[in-house]
Design a protein around this motif. Sequence first.
Motif, short mmCIF file in Angstrom:
data_model
loop_
_atom_site.label_atom_id
_atom_site.label_comp_id
_atom_site.label_asym_id
_atom_site.label_seq_id
_atom_site.Cartn_x
_atom_site.Cartn_y
_atom_site.Cartn_z
N LYS A 47 1.52 -43.00 -93.15
CA LYS A 47 2.59 -43.29 -92.20
C LYS A 47 2.84 -42.11 -91.25
O LYS A 47 3.00 -42.28 -90.05
CB LYS A 47 3.87 -43.62 -92.98
CG LYS A 47 5.00 -44.12 -92.13
CD LYS A 47 6.20 -44.41 -92.99
CE LYS A 47 7.44 -44.57 -92.12
NZ LYS A 47 8.65 -44.61 -92.92
N GLU A 48 2.89 -40.91 -91.85
CA GLU A 48 3.36 -39.75 -91.10
C GLU A 48 2.30 -39.10 -90.21
O GLU A 48 2.63 -38.39 -89.28
CB GLU A 48 3.94 -38.70 -92.05
CG GLU A 48 5.14 -39.17 -92.83
CD GLU A 48 6.30 -39.57 -91.92
OE1 GLU A 48 6.38 -39.03 -90.81
OE2 GLU A 48 7.10 -40.42 -92.32
N ILE A 49 1.04 -39.32 -90.51
CA ILE A 49 0.02 -38.70 -89.67
C ILE A 49 -0.18 -39.58 -88.46
O ILE A 49 -0.92 -40.53 -88.48
CB ILE A 49 -1.28 -38.50 -90.45
CG1 ILE A 49 -0.99 -37.58 -91.63
CG2 ILE A 49 -2.37 -37.90 -89.60
CD1 ILE A 49 -1.94 -37.70 -92.74
N GLY A 50 0.52 -39.23 -87.43
CA GLY A 50 0.54 -40.08 -86.25
C GLY A 50 -0.75 -40.02 -85.45
O GLY A 50 -1.57 -39.14 -85.65
N PRO A 51 -0.93 -40.97 -84.55
CA PRO A 51 -2.15 -41.01 -83.77
C PRO A 51 -2.14 -40.05 -82.58
O PRO A 51 -3.12 -39.92 -81.88
CB PRO A 51 -2.20 -42.46 -83.29
CG PRO A 51 -0.77 -42.87 -83.22
CD PRO A 51 -0.04 -42.07 -84.26
N LEU A 53 -1.70 -36.75 -82.41
CA LEU A 53 -2.10 -35.35 -82.54
C LEU A 53 -3.42 -35.09 -81.83
O LEU A 53 -4.37 -35.85 -81.98
CB LEU A 53 -2.26 -34.99 -84.02
CG LEU A 53 -0.96 -34.84 -84.78
CD1 LEU A 53 -1.26 -34.63 -86.25
CD2 LEU A 53 -0.15 -33.69 -84.24
N PRO A 54 -3.47 -34.01 -81.07
CA PRO A 54 -4.74 -33.69 -80.41
C PRO A 54 -5.77 -33.23 -81.43
O PRO A 54 -5.41 -32.60 -82.42
CB PRO A 54 -4.36 -32.54 -79.48
CG PRO A 54 -3.11 -31.98 -80.02
CD PRO A 54 -2.41 -33.06 -80.76
N THR A 100 -8.06 -33.98 -95.16
CA THR A 100 -8.73 -33.81 -93.85
C THR A 100 -9.26 -35.15 -93.36
O THR A 100 -9.11 -35.50 -92.19
CB THR A 100 -9.87 -32.77 -93.96
OG1 THR A 100 -9.33 -31.55 -94.45
CG2 THR A 100 -10.52 -32.52 -92.60
N SER A 101 -9.87 -35.92 -94.28
CA SER A 101 -10.42 -37.21 -93.87
C SER A 101 -9.30 -38.16 -93.42
O SER A 101 -9.51 -38.98 -92.51
CB SER A 101 -11.24 -37.84 -95.00
OG SER A 101 -10.42 -38.30 -96.04
N MET A 102 -8.12 -38.01 -94.02
CA MET A 102 -6.99 -38.86 -93.60
C MET A 102 -6.43 -38.40 -92.25
O MET A 102 -6.05 -39.21 -91.42
CB MET A 102 -5.91 -38.86 -94.67
CG MET A 102 -6.38 -39.56 -95.93
SD MET A 102 -5.07 -39.81 -97.09
CE MET A 102 -4.29 -41.25 -96.39
N PHE A 103 -6.38 -37.08 -92.03
CA PHE A 103 -5.92 -36.57 -90.73
C PHE A 103 -6.84 -37.08 -89.62
O PHE A 103 -6.42 -37.30 -88.49
CB PHE A 103 -5.91 -35.04 -90.72
CG PHE A 103 -4.91 -34.42 -91.67
CD1 PHE A 103 -3.67 -34.98 -91.89
CD2 PHE A 103 -5.22 -33.24 -92.35
CE1 PHE A 103 -2.76 -34.42 -92.75
CE2 PHE A 103 -4.31 -32.66 -93.22
CZ PHE A 103 -3.07 -33.25 -93.42
N LEU A 104 -8.12 -37.22 -89.96
CA LEU A 104 -9.10 -37.69 -88.98
C LEU A 104 -9.16 -39.21 -88.93
O LEU A 104 -10.01 -39.78 -88.24
CB LEU A 104 -10.48 -37.12 -89.34
CG LEU A 104 -10.60 -35.60 -89.22
CD1 LEU A 104 -11.83 -35.09 -89.94
CD2 LEU A 104 -10.64 -35.19 -87.75
N TYR B 96 -6.20 -27.99 -92.37
CA TYR B 96 -7.04 -28.52 -91.28
C TYR B 96 -6.48 -28.15 -89.91
O TYR B 96 -7.22 -27.77 -89.00
CB TYR B 96 -7.13 -30.06 -91.41
CG TYR B 96 -7.76 -30.71 -90.20
CD1 TYR B 96 -9.11 -30.57 -89.94
CD2 TYR B 96 -6.99 -31.46 -89.30
CE1 TYR B 96 -9.69 -31.15 -88.82
CE2 TYR B 96 -7.55 -32.04 -88.18
CZ TYR B 96 -8.91 -31.88 -87.95
OH TYR B 96 -9.48 -32.45 -86.83
N TYR B 97 -5.15 -28.23 -89.75
CA TYR B 97 -4.55 -27.93 -88.44
C TYR B 97 -4.58 -26.42 -88.16
O TYR B 97 -4.69 -26.02 -87.00
CB TYR B 97 -3.14 -28.50 -88.37
CG TYR B 97 -3.17 -30.01 -88.29
CD1 TYR B 97 -3.71 -30.65 -87.17
CD2 TYR B 97 -2.73 -30.80 -89.33
CE1 TYR B 97 -3.80 -32.03 -87.11
CE2 TYR B 97 -2.79 -32.18 -89.27
CZ TYR B 97 -3.33 -32.79 -88.17
OH TYR B 97 -3.43 -34.14 -88.10
N SER B 98 -4.50 -25.60 -89.19
CA SER B 98 -4.62 -24.16 -88.99
C SER B 98 -6.02 -23.83 -88.47
O SER B 98 -6.18 -22.98 -87.59
CB SER B 98 -4.39 -23.41 -90.30
OG SER B 98 -3.09 -23.62 -90.72
#
Lengths: 172, 127
Positions: A47-51, A53-54, A100-104, B96-98
């Motif tokens: 939910k929180e990792i929004g689309p 983010l650069p 990391t895979s979820m952030f991506l 990852y963001y760092s």
Amino acid sequence: MKTDSPFDKIMNLKMIISILSVFLILTVLITIKKVSSSQDYMTYLKKEIGPDLPTEEPKTQTSTLPYLNGYDWDDINKMKASIFEKTSFKISILQIIIETSMFLKKPVVEDISKLEIYISALDTFYSSPDNRMIPVFFAMKVIEMQQQAIPEENVSAYRSLLLEKFNKPTKS
Amino acid sequence: MKKIIILVFLISSILINTVIAKHKIFDGTSWLNIPAQFPSVKNTDHIKDIYIRASEGTAFLSGTPNILYNTHTKDNIILSINLIYENKNNTFLPLYYSLNIIGMQKKGVPTDQINLYISQIKRTFNL
């Protein structure tokens, strides 16, 4: 010589039963908490990792690759550290890979509560020297396929593709 | 009897907290806690390097790589992350963001844009 009266025996039995009951209830509570906290965590990440983010631009592949593979995994088992530290190390590695895979937005696995299962499965997977060139990231995908009961022939075909790709001398 | 029950509750609450803590995002607190987490390991740079490769490798294999692996040395990346997390305002940042921020610094992205990026992440994580 002092002997316990029937009343004392019953009281002792009641005490043991009470302690066991408390332990049983606590075990159930811990399990429920663990499952719900894992689900909360996944929901939170999804939910929180929004689309918005650069992210960095994709980069051309070079011969020096940064990923972890079975040799790195095997090195952890050879580390001069306690079993607790090694397990903790492996948990953090898997946690970072999953996050990391979820952030991506390309989650490698669906359920983070299975970390312990993945650790054990990765130990088994990399016990075969043939598999050690395969990155941990893809090994997790193979294990995820097995967890989802995907037909063995499909899993095997996927593993063969990975072996073909990563057994080339690209990793330092 | 009461003492036993209190003790059992105390132990179980510690266990529950440990379970919850385990599922926390890997951020600056986790990074700064590495030496305490691995008391048997004298030089924790190897552990830090593995964590960096876990994140960088996932990005690389997902088709969205950072640029660090071919522009920075291992020691350089570790030092840069230490610098980022030494600033207490940045401890919330996931690893990852760092790594992304280090990439941006290397590319010469102005500090105000990097700060904007950090605030965006902060908003995303509701902090």
